[in-house]
Design an enzyme around this catalytic site. Structure first.
Site, PDB file in Angstrom:
ATOM      1  CD  GLU A  13      26.753  50.819  68.924  1.00  0.00           C
ATOM      2  OE1 GLU A  13      26.703  51.287  67.782  1.00  0.00           O
ATOM      3  OE2 GLU A  13      27.752  50.242  69.378  1.00  0.00           O
TER       4      GLU A  13
ATOM      5  CB  ALA B 263      29.650  44.850  63.167  1.00  0.00           C
TER       6      ALA B 263
ATOM      7  CG  HIS C 294      23.116  50.343  65.000  1.00  0.00           C
ATOM      8  ND1 HIS C 294      23.770  49.496  64.136  1.00  0.00           N
ATOM      9  CD2 HIS C 294      24.040  50.807  65.864  1.00  0.00           C
ATOM     10  CE1 HIS C 294      25.050  49.439  64.470  1.00  0.00           C
ATOM     11  NE2 HIS C 294      25.236  50.247  65.509  1.00  0.00           N
TER      12      HIS C 294
ATOM     13  CG  ASP D 159      37.959  54.424  60.458  1.00  0.00           C
ATOM     14  OD1 ASP D 159      37.227  55.053  59.666  1.00  0.00           O
ATOM     15  OD2 ASP D 159      37.716  53.255  60.811  1.00  0.00           O
TER      16      ASP D 159
ATOM     17  CG  HIS E 225      33.669  53.458  60.023  1.00  0.00           C
ATOM     18  ND1 HIS E 225      34.860  52.846  60.368  1.00  0.00           N
ATOM     19  CD2 HIS E 225      32.676  52.648  60.473  1.00  0.00           C
ATOM     20  CE1 HIS E 225      34.590  51.716  61.001  1.00  0.00           C
ATOM     21  NE2 HIS E 225      33.283  51.568  61.070  1.00  0.00           N
TER      22      HIS E 225
ATOM     23  CG  ASP F 100      32.039  51.741  66.737  1.00  0.00           C
ATOM     24  OD1 ASP F 100      31.758  51.097  67.760  1.00  0.00           O
ATOM     25  OD2 ASP F 100      31.500  51.511  65.626  1.00  0.00           O
TER      26      ASP F 100
ATOM     27  N   GLY G 142      33.058  47.774  63.755  1.00  0.00           N
ATOM     28  CA  GLY G 142      33.692  48.749  64.624  1.00  0.00           C
ATOM     29  C   GLY G 142      34.954  49.262  63.958  1.00  0.00           C
TER      30      GLY G 142
END
Length: 368
Positions: A117, A128, A180, A238, A241, A263, A298
């Site tokens: 990544e 991030a 990204h 989660d 996100h 992540d 993350g």
């Protein structure tokens, strides 16, 4: 060996017995009372940076420690995931993963390769990730391929050399995720067609995050991923996100093509407090990791928690199990695992009625 319980199959939950050695030799229904527990296929995490205080970028021992932490939460297969970092650090990490692949089992989960990544991402959608982005020149892509470690790569399809890089990765059998990225819908759609048309497997890295949003006249890459018949997409569920309503939408549209990942960063399992990600200061507060500027850094998610989150959002237990296992096995081409059936690897997670992990089995060996 055998385990009795409520077996989570792709289409139902069945009281029964799983008989196994390193692989599953029989799955049989039982009519008498079985223990009040669930038997799920082992979880597969295609995007995980760290956990238990360890980070993939810290070297072989840290990769092992991170893997052991996640195994205790039910993850039986994972891809150690790099950060955007100085080029020498990235290649060193990939060779560390290659060393683990070459030397085989270390008592932890299966590691079929790394997820690269970065650094081949858009500098304006780093999220991030640290500011060490690089274009995927043919020489850099060749260097990555030579490590023999990479199973999956994230890249932004709009950056310089991306088209050639996609071709190189696909020819090497490496799965390609769009992520990204500042790509618009059309750019993302073309990249998906280029990947799949070349015989590769396309995906999206943490869909809805670090990419343009879905808007009325600018549908963005997330819509291209959802509307594709072939592309997979990761999701960090989660509930920080991605809103549960967006999970339900993506799950309804994508079905088998939606894959949960964590992540997770090194702070996972360590509670609230200061931590770091790619050399950047991170604060974890109320289970949410952020950089000093407030950017999500993350996650501190584990896949067992993702199962519970999915069910709370309306998924059935078979659907939740597929999101953390079966779909990822198909995405990554790991067709020897991901479902409880005869002939598959005996990778299993036993969960109590509260869906907390009780036992973890990797290739027939109890590991947690």
């Amino acid at each position: 060996m055998n385990i009795d319980g409520h077996i989570v199959l792709p289409d139902r939950v069945m009281p029964g017995r799983v008989v196994f050695d390193t692989s599953i030799t029989d799955v049989r229904p039982l009519s008498h009372n079985v223990p009040d527990r669930y038997i799920l296929p082992g979880f597969i995490d295609g995007h995980v940076h760290g956990g238990g205080g360890a980070d993939t970028m810290d070297g072989p021992m840290a990769i092992r420690n991170m893997a052991m932490f996640h195994m205790a939460q039910g993850t039986t297969t994972l891809l150690p995931t790099t950060m955007t970092a100085p080029w020498s650090d990235i290649t060193e990490t990939l060779y560390a993963v290659a060393d683990i692949l070459r030397n085989g089992a270390f008592g932890g989960p299966s590691i079929p390769g790394a997820h690269l990544e970065g650094p081949f991402i858009n500098p304006h959608r780093r999220g991030a990730q640290p500011a060490h982005t690089l274009p995927p020149t043919p020489a850099r892509v060749s260097a990555v391929i030579r490590t023999g470690a990479v199973k999956l790569v994230t890249l932004a399809p709009e950056v310089e050399h991306a088209d050639t890089a996609i071709q190189q990765f696909v020819q090497a059998g490496i799965r390609v995720n769009i992520g990204h990225t500042q790509a618009d819908h059309e750019q993302a759609e073309r990249a998906i067609c280029r990947i799949c048309g070349g015989g590769g497997v396309a995906g999206g890295t943490h869909m809805f995050n670090a990419m343009p949003p879905v808007m009325a006249r600018a549908p963005g890459p997330a819509t291209a991923l959802m509307c594709s018949e072939d592309a997979y997409a990761e999701m960090i569920f989660d509930t920080h996100h991605v809103h549960p309503a967006l999970f339900r939408l993506a799950h309804r549209v994508m079905g088998r093509r939606l894959v949960f990942v964590t992540d997770a960063m090194r702070a996972t399992g360590m509670g609230d407090g200061p931590s770091s990600l790619g050399g950047q200061d991170v604060m974890v507060l109320d289970g949410v990791a952020r950089l000093q500027d407030g950017t999500l850094a993350g996650s501190v998610l584990t896949l067992d928690q993702a199962v519970r989150n999915a069910i709370q959002a309306g998924a059935s237990l078979p659907q939740a199990a597929a999101l953390v296992s079966t779909h990822a096995a198909n995405w990554l081409g790991l067709h020897d695992r991901g479902v409880i059936m005869h002939g598959r690897r005996a990778d299993m997670v036993v969960m109590g009625p509260d869906l907390m992990v009780q036992e973890v089995w990797v290739a027939g060996r109890r590991s947690a």
